[in-house]
Design an enzyme around this catalytic site. Structure first.
Site, PDB file in Angstrom:
ATOM      1  N   ARG A  83       0.810  -1.210   0.000  1.00  0.00           N
ATOM      2  CA  ARG A  83       0.000   0.000   0.000  1.00  0.00           C
ATOM      3  C   ARG A  83       0.846   1.264   0.000  1.00  0.00           C
ATOM      4  NH1 ARG A  83      -5.552   1.988   2.257  1.00  0.00           N
ATOM      5  NH2 ARG A  83      -4.946   3.971   3.142  1.00  0.00           N
ATOM      6  N   ARG A  92      -3.953   6.227  -3.953  1.00  0.00           N
ATOM      7  CA  ARG A  92      -3.533   5.013  -3.264  1.00  0.00           C
ATOM      8  C   ARG A  92      -3.669   3.824  -4.202  1.00  0.00           C
ATOM      9  NH1 ARG A  92      -7.580   5.928   0.609  1.00  0.00           N
ATOM     10  NH2 ARG A  92      -6.591   7.943   0.856  1.00  0.00           N
ATOM     11  N   ASP A  95      -7.334   0.357  -1.369  1.00  0.00           N
ATOM     12  CA  ASP A  95      -8.011   0.775  -0.152  1.00  0.00           C
ATOM     13  C   ASP A  95      -9.109  -0.257   0.083  1.00  0.00           C
ATOM     14  OD1 ASP A  95      -8.341   2.598   1.870  1.00  0.00           O
ATOM     15  OD2 ASP A  95      -9.436   4.052   0.659  1.00  0.00           O
ATOM     16  N   ASP A  97     -12.110  -0.786   2.589  1.00  0.00           N
ATOM     17  CA  ASP A  97     -12.876  -0.131   3.654  1.00  0.00           C
ATOM     18  C   ASP A  97     -14.052  -0.991   4.079  1.00  0.00           C
ATOM     19  OD1 ASP A  97     -11.429   2.193   3.872  1.00  0.00           O
ATOM     20  OD2 ASP A  97     -12.713   3.331   2.492  1.00  0.00           O
TER      21      ASP A  97
HETATM   22  N1  ROI Z   1     -12.529   8.790  -4.655  1.00  0.00           N
HETATM   23  C1  ROI Z   1     -13.043   7.831  -5.433  1.00  0.00           C
HETATM   24  N2  ROI Z   1     -13.646   8.171  -6.577  1.00  0.00           N
HETATM   25  N3  ROI Z   1     -12.980   6.520  -5.100  1.00  0.00           N
HETATM   26  C2  ROI Z   1     -12.375   6.123  -3.941  1.00  0.00           C
HETATM   27  O1  ROI Z   1     -12.337   4.899  -3.648  1.00  0.00           O
HETATM   28  C3  ROI Z   1     -11.832   7.099  -3.087  1.00  0.00           C
HETATM   29  N4  ROI Z   1     -11.250   6.771  -1.909  1.00  0.00           N
HETATM   30  C4  ROI Z   1     -10.777   7.691  -1.078  1.00  0.00           C
HETATM   31  C5  ROI Z   1     -10.831   9.167  -1.389  1.00  0.00           C
HETATM   32  C6  ROI Z   1      -9.423   9.711  -1.378  1.00  0.00           C
HETATM   33  C7  ROI Z   1     -11.661   9.852  -0.334  1.00  0.00           C
HETATM   34  N5  ROI Z   1     -11.426   9.434  -2.694  1.00  0.00           N
HETATM   35  C8  ROI Z   1     -11.934   8.452  -3.485  1.00  0.00           C
HETATM   36  O2  ROI Z   1     -10.277   7.299   0.067  1.00  0.00           O
END
Ligand code: ROI
Length: 164
Positions: A83, A92, A95, A97
């Site tokens: 990462r 990144r 991610d 979540d």
């Molecule tokens: N923006 C998009 N379009 N998709 C994401 O997964 C995503 N993830 C994030 C932030 C940086 C807030 N913006 C994102 O963590």
């Protein structure tokens, strides 16, 4: 057994491969089954605009792992994929979540459930509605009732069902 939804996002280092690698890893988690995967979507970055567009997807898991144990393995997988995270709300490579874990409500340093921004994020809501159109959100609304507001923000690119 809990039903849990994971949001996947990537915008660096071959994002599609990053999402595929993460899904293969989710499939191999202990005490867990990968029960649904949304299509792959393209989205404009939320946050600083001077970063590449994102690829997003949502996975549904059935798991016997407790929320923090699941968080541990998600974070270990992010590390395993090397990462990189350059700045707050910045680009990144992967991610992972945790969005929902049954209807558990948890506010802690490490983990917030439901994910506190989920109801504002097209790249979470539309893939979620694709997997489970009947899902009731934490605020009591049906996910399919609010996704039309976000239509046009997200581009459905291709199915990922071959990973199931
Ligand atoms: N923006 C998009 N379009 N998709 C994401 O997964 C995503 N993830 C994030 C932030 C940086 C807030 N913006 C994102 O963590």
């Amino acid at each position: 057994m809990a039903v849990c939804y994971i949001g996947l996002g990537a915008n660096l280092n071959d994002p599609e491969q990053q999402i595929r690698d993460a899904l293969v890893a989710l499939k191999q988690l202990p005490q867990t089954r990968l029960t649904a995967v949304s299509s792959l979507y393209g989205s404009k970055p939320l946050g600083p605009k001077d970063q590449p567009d994102y690829l997003n997807a949502v996975a549904q898991l059935q798991t016997e792992l407790e929320p923090l144990a699941l968080l541990d393995v998600l974070q270990a997988q992010e590390q395993a994929q090397g990462r990189v995270r350059k700045r707050h709300w910045g680009e990144r490579n992967i991610d992972l979540d945790m969005i929902l874990y049954d209807d558990l409500q948890l506010r802690s340093e490490r983990l917030n459930l439901p994910h506190h921004e989920m109801h504002k994020r097209s790249f979470v809501l539309l893939p979620l509605a694709e997997i489970n159109p009947d899902l009731t959100l934490p605020d009591g609304r049906n996910v399919s009732a609010i996704t039309p507001e976000f239509d046009g923000e997200l581009h459905r690119l291709k199915p990922l069902t071959e990973l199931l």
